[in-house]
Design a protein around this motif. Sequence first.
Motif, PDB file in Angstrom:
ATOM      1  N   CYS A 132       0.835  -1.209   0.000  1.00  0.00           N
ATOM      2  CA  CYS A 132       0.000   0.000   0.000  1.00  0.00           C
ATOM      3  C   CYS A 132       0.869   1.259   0.000  1.00  0.00           C
ATOM      4  CB  CYS A 132      -0.932  -0.012   1.211  1.00  0.00           C
ATOM      5  SG  CYS A 132      -2.176  -1.332   1.152  1.00  0.00           S
ATOM      6  N   ARG A 133       1.903   1.268   0.810  1.00  0.00           N
ATOM      7  CA  ARG A 133       2.807   2.432   0.843  1.00  0.00           C
ATOM      8  C   ARG A 133       3.508   2.621  -0.495  1.00  0.00           C
ATOM      9  NH1 ARG A 133       4.880   0.243   5.892  1.00  0.00           N
ATOM     10  NH2 ARG A 133       3.464   0.984   7.506  1.00  0.00           N
ATOM     11  N   ALA A 134       3.889   1.516  -1.123  1.00  0.00           N
ATOM     12  CA  ALA A 134       4.564   1.595  -2.415  1.00  0.00           C
ATOM     13  C   ALA A 134       3.637   2.191  -3.478  1.00  0.00           C
ATOM     14  CB  ALA A 134       5.050   0.218  -2.851  1.00  0.00           C
ATOM     15  N   MET A 135       2.365   1.798  -3.452  1.00  0.00           N
ATOM     16  CA  MET A 135       1.424   2.371  -4.418  1.00  0.00           C
ATOM     17  C   MET A 135       1.265   3.866  -4.178  1.00  0.00           C
ATOM     18  SD  MET A 135      -2.443   1.381  -5.421  1.00  0.00           S
ATOM     19  CE  MET A 135      -3.460   2.589  -6.263  1.00  0.00           C
ATOM     20  N   ARG A 136       1.150   4.261  -2.921  1.00  0.00           N
ATOM     21  CA  ARG A 136       1.014   5.684  -2.591  1.00  0.00           C
ATOM     22  C   ARG A 136       2.240   6.459  -3.048  1.00  0.00           C
ATOM     23  NH1 ARG A 136       2.429   8.767   2.296  1.00  0.00           N
ATOM     24  NH2 ARG A 136       1.073  10.605   2.400  1.00  0.00           N
ATOM     25  N   ALA A 137       3.424   5.936  -2.764  1.00  0.00           N
ATOM     26  CA  ALA A 137       4.660   6.622  -3.154  1.00  0.00           C
ATOM     27  C   ALA A 137       4.750   6.739  -4.675  1.00  0.00           C
ATOM     28  CB  ALA A 137       5.868   5.873  -2.599  1.00  0.00           C
ATOM     29  N   TRP A 138       4.396   5.661  -5.380  1.00  0.00           N
ATOM     30  CA  TRP A 138       4.419   5.716  -6.844  1.00  0.00           C
ATOM     31  C   TRP A 138       3.446   6.773  -7.352  1.00  0.00           C
ATOM     32  CZ3 TRP A 138       0.598   4.950 -10.460  1.00  0.00           C
ATOM     33  CH2 TRP A 138       1.032   4.979 -11.790  1.00  0.00           C
ATOM     34  N   ALA A 139       2.244   6.798  -6.799  1.00  0.00           N
ATOM     35  CA  ALA A 139       1.235   7.765  -7.238  1.00  0.00           C
ATOM     36  C   ALA A 139       1.700   9.197  -6.982  1.00  0.00           C
ATOM     37  CB  ALA A 139      -0.098   7.501  -6.544  1.00  0.00           C
ATOM     38  N   GLN A 140       2.327   9.424  -5.844  1.00  0.00           N
ATOM     39  CA  GLN A 140       2.820  10.767  -5.546  1.00  0.00           C
ATOM     40  C   GLN A 140       3.927  11.179  -6.512  1.00  0.00           C
ATOM     41  OE1 GLN A 140       3.729  10.183  -1.377  1.00  0.00           O
ATOM     42  NE2 GLN A 140       1.855  11.263  -0.773  1.00  0.00           N
ATOM     43  N   ALA A 141       4.755  10.230  -6.908  1.00  0.00           N
ATOM     44  CA  ALA A 141       5.843  10.524  -7.838  1.00  0.00           C
ATOM     45  C   ALA A 141       5.356  10.579  -9.290  1.00  0.00           C
ATOM     46  CB  ALA A 141       6.941   9.467  -7.706  1.00  0.00           C
ATOM     47  N   ASN A 142       4.212   9.957  -9.573  1.00  0.00           N
ATOM     48  CA  ASN A 142       3.682   9.855 -10.938  1.00  0.00           C
ATOM     49  C   ASN A 142       2.187  10.181 -10.970  1.00  0.00           C
ATOM     50  OD1 ASN A 142       6.107   8.391 -12.343  1.00  0.00           O
ATOM     51  ND2 ASN A 142       5.749   7.302 -10.421  1.00  0.00           N
ATOM     52  N   PRO A 143       1.804  11.386 -10.559  1.00  0.00           N
ATOM     53  CA  PRO A 143       0.365  11.684 -10.441  1.00  0.00           C
ATOM     54  C   PRO A 143      -0.406  11.571 -11.755  1.00  0.00           C
ATOM     55  CG  PRO A 143       1.670  13.684 -10.196  1.00  0.00           C
ATOM     56  CD  PRO A 143       2.624  12.532 -10.204  1.00  0.00           C
ATOM     57  N   HIS A 144       0.214  11.921 -12.862  1.00  0.00           N
ATOM     58  CA  HIS A 144      -0.505  11.856 -14.136  1.00  0.00           C
ATOM     59  C   HIS A 144      -0.738  10.413 -14.563  1.00  0.00           C
ATOM     60  CE1 HIS A 144      -0.271  16.149 -14.418  1.00  0.00           C
ATOM     61  NE2 HIS A 144       1.056  16.112 -14.297  1.00  0.00           N
ATOM     62  N   GLU A 145       0.254   9.557 -14.331  1.00  0.00           N
ATOM     63  CA  GLU A 145       0.083   8.148 -14.669  1.00  0.00           C
ATOM     64  C   GLU A 145      -0.980   7.510 -13.775  1.00  0.00           C
ATOM     65  OE1 GLU A 145       2.949   9.711 -14.370  1.00  0.00           O
ATOM     66  OE2 GLU A 145       4.219   9.209 -16.070  1.00  0.00           O
ATOM     67  N   HIS A 146      -0.954   7.876 -12.491  1.00  0.00           N
ATOM     68  CA  HIS A 146      -1.980   7.366 -11.577  1.00  0.00           C
ATOM     69  C   HIS A 146      -3.366   7.789 -12.070  1.00  0.00           C
ATOM     70  CE1 HIS A 146      -3.941   6.204  -7.811  1.00  0.00           C
ATOM     71  NE2 HIS A 146      -4.609   7.332  -7.941  1.00  0.00           N
ATOM     72  N   ALA A 147      -3.488   9.044 -12.470  1.00  0.00           N
ATOM     73  CA  ALA A 147      -4.778   9.538 -12.951  1.00  0.00           C
ATOM     74  C   ALA A 147      -5.218   8.806 -14.214  1.00  0.00           C
ATOM     75  CB  ALA A 147      -4.699  11.043 -13.202  1.00  0.00           C
ATOM     76  N   LEU A 148      -4.275   8.495 -15.093  1.00  0.00           N
ATOM     77  CA  LEU A 148      -4.638   7.770 -16.310  1.00  0.00           C
ATOM     78  C   LEU A 148      -5.153   6.372 -15.996  1.00  0.00           C
ATOM     79  CD1 LEU A 148      -1.741   8.778 -18.722  1.00  0.00           C
ATOM     80  CD2 LEU A 148      -4.175   9.319 -18.979  1.00  0.00           C
ATOM     81  N   ILE A 149      -4.556   5.734 -15.001  1.00  0.00           N
ATOM     82  CA  ILE A 149      -4.948   4.365 -14.660  1.00  0.00           C
ATOM     83  C   ILE A 149      -6.188   4.331 -13.777  1.00  0.00           C
ATOM     84  CG2 ILE A 149      -4.223   2.258 -13.461  1.00  0.00           C
ATOM     85  CD1 ILE A 149      -1.338   2.935 -14.326  1.00  0.00           C
ATOM     86  N   PHE A 150      -6.253   5.216 -12.772  1.00  0.00           N
ATOM     87  CA  PHE A 150      -7.297   5.114 -11.751  1.00  0.00           C
ATOM     88  C   PHE A 150      -8.270   6.283 -11.729  1.00  0.00           C
ATOM     89  CE2 PHE A 150      -3.664   2.677 -10.052  1.00  0.00           C
ATOM     90  CZ  PHE A 150      -4.259   1.425 -10.064  1.00  0.00           C
ATOM     91  N   GLY A 151      -8.095   7.250 -12.628  1.00  0.00           N
ATOM     92  CA  GLY A 151      -8.982   8.406 -12.652  1.00  0.00           C
ATOM     93  C   GLY A 151     -10.274   8.122 -13.393  1.00  0.00           C
ATOM     94  N   SER A 152     -11.058   9.150 -13.552  1.00  0.00           N
ATOM     95  CA  SER A 152     -12.328   9.019 -14.259  1.00  0.00           C
ATOM     96  C   SER A 152     -12.091   8.639 -15.715  1.00  0.00           C
ATOM     97  CB  SER A 152     -13.092  10.348 -14.216  1.00  0.00           C
ATOM     98  OG  SER A 152     -13.401  10.679 -12.898  1.00  0.00           O
TER      99      SER A 152
END
Length: 149
Positions: free
Chosen positions: A13-33
């Motif tokens: 869980c911490r690793a996912m959070r850290a990745w998302a913080q470092a890669n917010p646009h990629e996180h949004a592409l995968i998990f956003g609307s």
Amino acid sequence: VRDDLRGRWEATCRAMRAWAQANPHEHALIFGSPVPGYAAPQTTIGPASRVPTVLIGILVDGVRRGLIAPDDLAELPEPVQRSLDPIRDQVAGLPDELLARGLTAWTMLVGAVSFELFGHTHNVVDDDPTLRAAFFDDQMRRAADLVGL
């Protein structure tokens, strides 16, 4: 340590959070609307499924090693059992109740990361990074409790 299921869960869980913080646009592409009319390429399925695959693996390990007791789990209502049909074969070895709890915990993780990343916790959780991390860790401990770790 492989038998430290809770430690593995929290580290994932911490690793996912850290990745998302470092890669917010990629996180949004995968998990956003989803974008209307846009079909994500098949190449995004692998990256999007990595974390849930690891989390499900932790639950499967727990059941196989007797560290999560499936007999302690309640029976799911029949419509909820049927709702799990698309994924059941991919997670052989997990009782439906644990699978449902695992999906709920996954939702908690994605929601917690997304809420923080997209500013929905502003003025709700203190902005101090140490306090935000402590709040996140507490949320993930609660998710781990939900799945019996």
